[in-house]
Design an enzyme around this catalytic site. Structure first.
Site, short mmCIF file in Angstrom:
data_model
loop_
_atom_site.label_atom_id
_atom_site.label_comp_id
_atom_site.label_asym_id
_atom_site.label_seq_id
_atom_site.Cartn_x
_atom_site.Cartn_y
_atom_site.Cartn_z
N THR A 90 19.12 66.39 -4.66
CA THR A 90 18.95 65.73 -5.96
C THR A 90 19.44 66.56 -7.14
O THR A 90 20.10 66.02 -8.04
CB THR A 90 17.47 65.34 -6.16
OG1 THR A 90 17.04 64.54 -5.06
CG2 THR A 90 17.30 64.54 -7.45
N ARG A 124 36.89 64.44 3.98
CA ARG A 124 38.30 64.13 3.78
C ARG A 124 39.21 65.36 3.73
O ARG A 124 40.43 65.22 3.89
CB ARG A 124 38.48 63.31 2.50
CG ARG A 124 37.76 61.96 2.55
CD ARG A 124 38.24 61.11 3.71
NE ARG A 124 37.62 59.79 3.71
CZ ARG A 124 37.91 58.82 4.56
NH1 ARG A 124 38.81 59.03 5.51
NH2 ARG A 124 37.31 57.65 4.50
#
Length: 291
Positions: A79, A211
């Site tokens: 968070t 990625r």
């Protein structure tokens, strides 16, 4: 620019000097693509402050900030990293964009071919990036490029198709007054598009981990590698922890940990001695440089 904290204090907007140096700068990617940083919010100190919100302020010592950030990433307390956001302007082939938006944790505004005319720009791979379908992985290609005469022919086909499709696209718009939203249907998916992409740091790191991985498709991996460099400039303490625990670290299953403990005691372990699948066993050995 300043802001008012929950305690009523006036706090100056935190800045990242290294990221400020590249704001608006285009980083060229592929043949026509780019990434540029449009804006950002927060730095390493913002993460620390969010984690220690009950104190109202972060720590005074850099070493304490570093230790806390490493602790947060190591234990997957994500968070506080969502307190930092970045907005990128990205230009890429449409087939890359379709992979890109599978990451559904960002705000996206893409160039509209309903309202505007697409540029005559198509992705044409380099000869060294042209290879056959992988024999073992259904979703990727082999690393060895095709012979020059074959790759030259493929480039000729792709280039010719791009030129013809764009000529027809212009004709549909200019000669037939066809609506742009229909005329675009003639264009292949290697035509370039653009978008603004805003994402928080936690989800950006997840994007980059997936990625920028060597197994990811080359045409999106080169974008992720540039974003990895951007993270390093933006939040250097977080980048250090990210590379340490997420990119270069290893995550073992309970069964793999049991096998590792037995190996450390000197036992000779094979896959049959564990409940790991062949694939997990191979990955386990690769991670420990045992192959």
């Amino acid at each position: 620019m300043s802001k008012i904290t929950p305690t009523g204090d006036i706090e100056q907007r935190v800045q990242s000097p290294e990221l400020d140096k590249i704001l608006g700068q285009e980083f060229k990617i592929l043949d026509h693509g780019f990434i540029r940083v449009v804006d950002y919010m927060g730095t390493d100190s913002s993460i620390v402050q969010a984690a220690r919100v009950s104190y109202g302020k972060g720590t005074k010592q850099l070493s304490q900030d570093r230790g806390l950030i490493h602790y947060l990433l190591r234990h997957k307390h994500t968070t506080p990293f969502e307190m930092c956001e970045i907005k990128l302007h990205v230009k890429m082939p449409i087939f890359v964009a379709r992979q890109w938006i599978r990451h559904r944790t960002a705000n996206i505004n893409e160039y509209s071919a309903r309202y505007s005319i697409l540029d005559n720009e198509f992705y044409i791979p380099r000869p060294e990036d042209i290879s056959t379908q992988s024999a073992v992985n259904k979703q990727c290609r082999e690393t060895e490029p095709l012979p020059k005469e074959q790759s030259d022919k493929i480039i000729e086909i792709l280039s010719g198709n791009a030129a013809q499709s764009y000529e027809q696209y212009e004709s549909l718009i200019n000669d037939y007054d066809l609506a742009r939203e229909l005329a675009r249907a003639n264009l292949p998916i290697n035509v370039y598009t653009q978008m603004y992409w805003k994402i928080d740091l936690h989800n950006l790191m997840h994007f980059v981990k997936l990625r920028a991985d060597p197994h990811s498709q080359y045409e999106i991996r080169v974008y992720a590698e540039v974003m990895q460099d951007i993270i390093a400039k933006w939040v250097p303490l977080t980048y250090e922890a990210f590379m340490n625990y997420s990119v270069n670290g290893q995550n073992f299953s309970d069964e793999a940990v049991k096998a590792l403990k037995r190996m450390l005691k000197g036992e000779k372990i094979t896959q049959e001695d564990t409940k790991m699948s062949k694939r997990e066993w191979d990955e386990f050995q690769e991670a420990l440089d045992l192959v």
